[in-house]
Write a protein that holds these residues in place. Structure first.
Motif, short mmCIF file in Angstrom:
data_model
loop_
_atom_site.label_atom_id
_atom_site.label_comp_id
_atom_site.label_asym_id
_atom_site.label_seq_id
_atom_site.Cartn_x
_atom_site.Cartn_y
_atom_site.Cartn_z
N MET A 16 0.85 -1.18 0.00
CA MET A 16 0.00 0.00 0.00
C MET A 16 0.90 1.25 0.00
O MET A 16 1.83 1.35 0.77
CB MET A 16 -0.90 -0.01 1.24
CG MET A 16 -1.74 1.24 1.36
SD MET A 16 -2.85 1.24 2.80
CE MET A 16 -3.86 -0.16 2.42
N GLN A 17 0.59 2.17 -0.87
CA GLN A 17 1.32 3.43 -0.95
C GLN A 17 0.99 4.27 0.29
O GLN A 17 -0.16 4.29 0.74
CB GLN A 17 0.91 4.20 -2.21
CG GLN A 17 1.24 3.49 -3.50
CD GLN A 17 2.74 3.45 -3.75
OE1 GLN A 17 3.47 4.30 -3.28
NE2 GLN A 17 3.19 2.46 -4.48
N PRO A 18 1.99 4.99 0.82
CA PRO A 18 1.72 5.81 2.01
C PRO A 18 0.59 6.82 1.79
O PRO A 18 -0.20 7.08 2.68
CB PRO A 18 3.04 6.53 2.27
CG PRO A 18 4.07 5.70 1.59
CD PRO A 18 3.39 5.03 0.43
N LEU A 19 0.50 7.37 0.58
CA LEU A 19 -0.53 8.38 0.31
C LEU A 19 -1.94 7.79 0.37
O LEU A 19 -2.90 8.50 0.62
CB LEU A 19 -0.28 9.03 -1.05
CG LEU A 19 -1.07 10.28 -1.36
CD1 LEU A 19 -0.83 11.37 -0.32
CD2 LEU A 19 -0.73 10.80 -2.74
N SER A 20 -2.06 6.49 0.15
CA SER A 20 -3.39 5.88 0.18
C SER A 20 -3.62 5.05 1.43
O SER A 20 -4.53 4.23 1.48
CB SER A 20 -3.60 5.02 -1.08
OG SER A 20 -2.63 3.99 -1.12
N ASN A 21 -2.83 5.28 2.47
CA ASN A 21 -2.96 4.55 3.73
C ASN A 21 -4.07 5.17 4.59
O ASN A 21 -3.91 6.27 5.11
CB ASN A 21 -1.62 4.59 4.47
CG ASN A 21 -1.64 3.78 5.75
OD1 ASN A 21 -2.67 3.63 6.39
ND2 ASN A 21 -0.49 3.28 6.12
N PRO A 22 -5.18 4.45 4.75
CA PRO A 22 -6.31 5.01 5.53
C PRO A 22 -5.95 5.34 6.97
O PRO A 22 -6.49 6.29 7.55
CB PRO A 22 -7.37 3.92 5.47
CG PRO A 22 -7.00 3.06 4.33
CD PRO A 22 -5.51 3.15 4.19
N THR A 23 -5.03 4.60 7.57
CA THR A 23 -4.66 4.86 8.95
C THR A 23 -3.95 6.21 9.09
O THR A 23 -4.22 6.98 10.02
CB THR A 23 -3.77 3.73 9.50
OG1 THR A 23 -4.47 2.50 9.35
CG2 THR A 23 -3.44 3.94 10.97
N LEU A 24 -3.05 6.51 8.15
CA LEU A 24 -2.39 7.81 8.16
C LEU A 24 -3.39 8.94 7.98
O LEU A 24 -3.33 9.96 8.67
CB LEU A 24 -1.33 7.89 7.07
CG LEU A 24 -0.01 7.16 7.34
CD1 LEU A 24 0.89 7.21 6.12
CD2 LEU A 24 0.68 7.78 8.54
N TRP A 25 -4.31 8.76 7.05
CA TRP A 25 -5.32 9.78 6.80
C TRP A 25 -6.26 9.92 7.99
O TRP A 25 -6.71 11.02 8.31
CB TRP A 25 -6.08 9.50 5.51
CG TRP A 25 -5.29 9.87 4.31
CD1 TRP A 25 -4.62 9.03 3.46
CD2 TRP A 25 -5.05 11.19 3.82
NE1 TRP A 25 -3.98 9.75 2.48
CE2 TRP A 25 -4.23 11.08 2.68
CE3 TRP A 25 -5.45 12.45 4.23
CZ2 TRP A 25 -3.81 12.18 1.94
CZ3 TRP A 25 -5.03 13.56 3.51
CH2 TRP A 25 -4.22 13.42 2.37
N GLN A 59 -9.80 12.49 -2.72
CA GLN A 59 -9.53 11.95 -4.06
C GLN A 59 -8.77 10.63 -4.00
O GLN A 59 -9.12 9.67 -4.67
CB GLN A 59 -8.73 12.97 -4.87
CG GLN A 59 -8.52 12.57 -6.31
CD GLN A 59 -9.82 12.46 -7.08
OE1 GLN A 59 -10.70 13.30 -6.96
NE2 GLN A 59 -9.96 11.41 -7.86
N VAL A 60 -7.75 10.57 -3.18
CA VAL A 60 -6.89 9.39 -3.11
C VAL A 60 -7.62 8.19 -2.50
O VAL A 60 -7.42 7.06 -2.93
CB VAL A 60 -5.61 9.71 -2.29
CG1 VAL A 60 -4.85 8.46 -1.92
CG2 VAL A 60 -4.72 10.66 -3.06
N LEU A 61 -8.47 8.45 -1.53
CA LEU A 61 -9.11 7.35 -0.81
C LEU A 61 -10.47 6.96 -1.37
O LEU A 61 -11.08 6.00 -0.90
CB LEU A 61 -9.25 7.73 0.68
CG LEU A 61 -7.93 7.92 1.40
CD1 LEU A 61 -8.16 8.53 2.77
CD2 LEU A 61 -7.18 6.60 1.52
N SER A 62 -10.95 7.67 -2.36
CA SER A 62 -12.24 7.34 -2.96
C SER A 62 -12.00 6.45 -4.18
O SER A 62 -11.23 6.80 -5.08
CB SER A 62 -12.96 8.61 -3.43
OG SER A 62 -13.29 9.41 -2.35
#
Length: 135
Positions: free
Chosen positions: A1-10, A126-129
C-alpha cells in the motif's frame, strides 16, 4: 500500500485536523484580540461576524473531520461520503477566508491555515475514494 493511500495515516490526519480546528475556535471565541487577526477588521461587528460561524464549522468541518477519522479508522463503507462532505465543507470555509483576506490583508493567517488544510482534505478525498465513487 502506498503511504498516500494509507487510511490509517489519513485517519490520524483528520483527527489532528478536528482537534486543531477545535483549538482554533476556542481561541477565536475566548480572545477577541486573536479573533481580530482573522476577521475582516478589528471592529467589534467584524469580529462578531467571524465568531458567528462557530456552529457551522463545528458541525461541518470539525464534525466532518472527526467523522472522516472514525470512518477511515474503522474501514466503514461510508468513508467516501464523509470525505467528500468534509472536502466541500472546508472548501466553503476556505473561500470565505479568501474573501476576508482580500478585504483585510492582515488576516492572511486564516488563508495560511485553511488553504493547506483544504488541499490536504481534497487530496485525501480523491486518493481514498474508489474511482467509481468519486463525485
Amino acid at each position: 500500500m502506498q503511504p498516500l493511500s494509507n487510511p490509517t495515516l489519513w485517519s490520524a490526519y483528520f483527527a489532528i485536523q478536528a482537534l486543531a480546528c477545535t483549538l482554533w475556535w476556542a481561541l477565536i471565541l475566548t480572545d477577541p484580540g486573536v479573533a481580530a487577526g482573522f476577521a475582516a477588521s478589528a471592529k467589534p461587528q467584524d469580529v462578531s461576524m467571524l465568531q458567528s460561524f462557530w456552529l457551522a464549522d463545528m458541525v461541518c468541518v470539525i464534525g466532518g473531520s472527526a467523522l472522516c477519522a472514525l470512518m477511515l479508522y474503522t474501514g466503514s463503507a461510508l468513508r467516501t461520503q464523509a470525505l467528500w462532505w468534509t472536502a466541500g465543507s472546508i472548501s466553503f470555509a476556505t473561500l470565505y477566508c479568501l474573501v476576508i483576506w482580500m478585504e483585510n490583508p492582515q488576516s492572511v493567517w486564516a488563508c495560511a491555515l485553511m488553504v493547506p488544510a483544504t488541499l490536504l482534505t481534497l487530496t485525501g478525498a480523491q486518493v481514498l475514494s474508489p474511482a467509481h465513487e468519486a463525485p
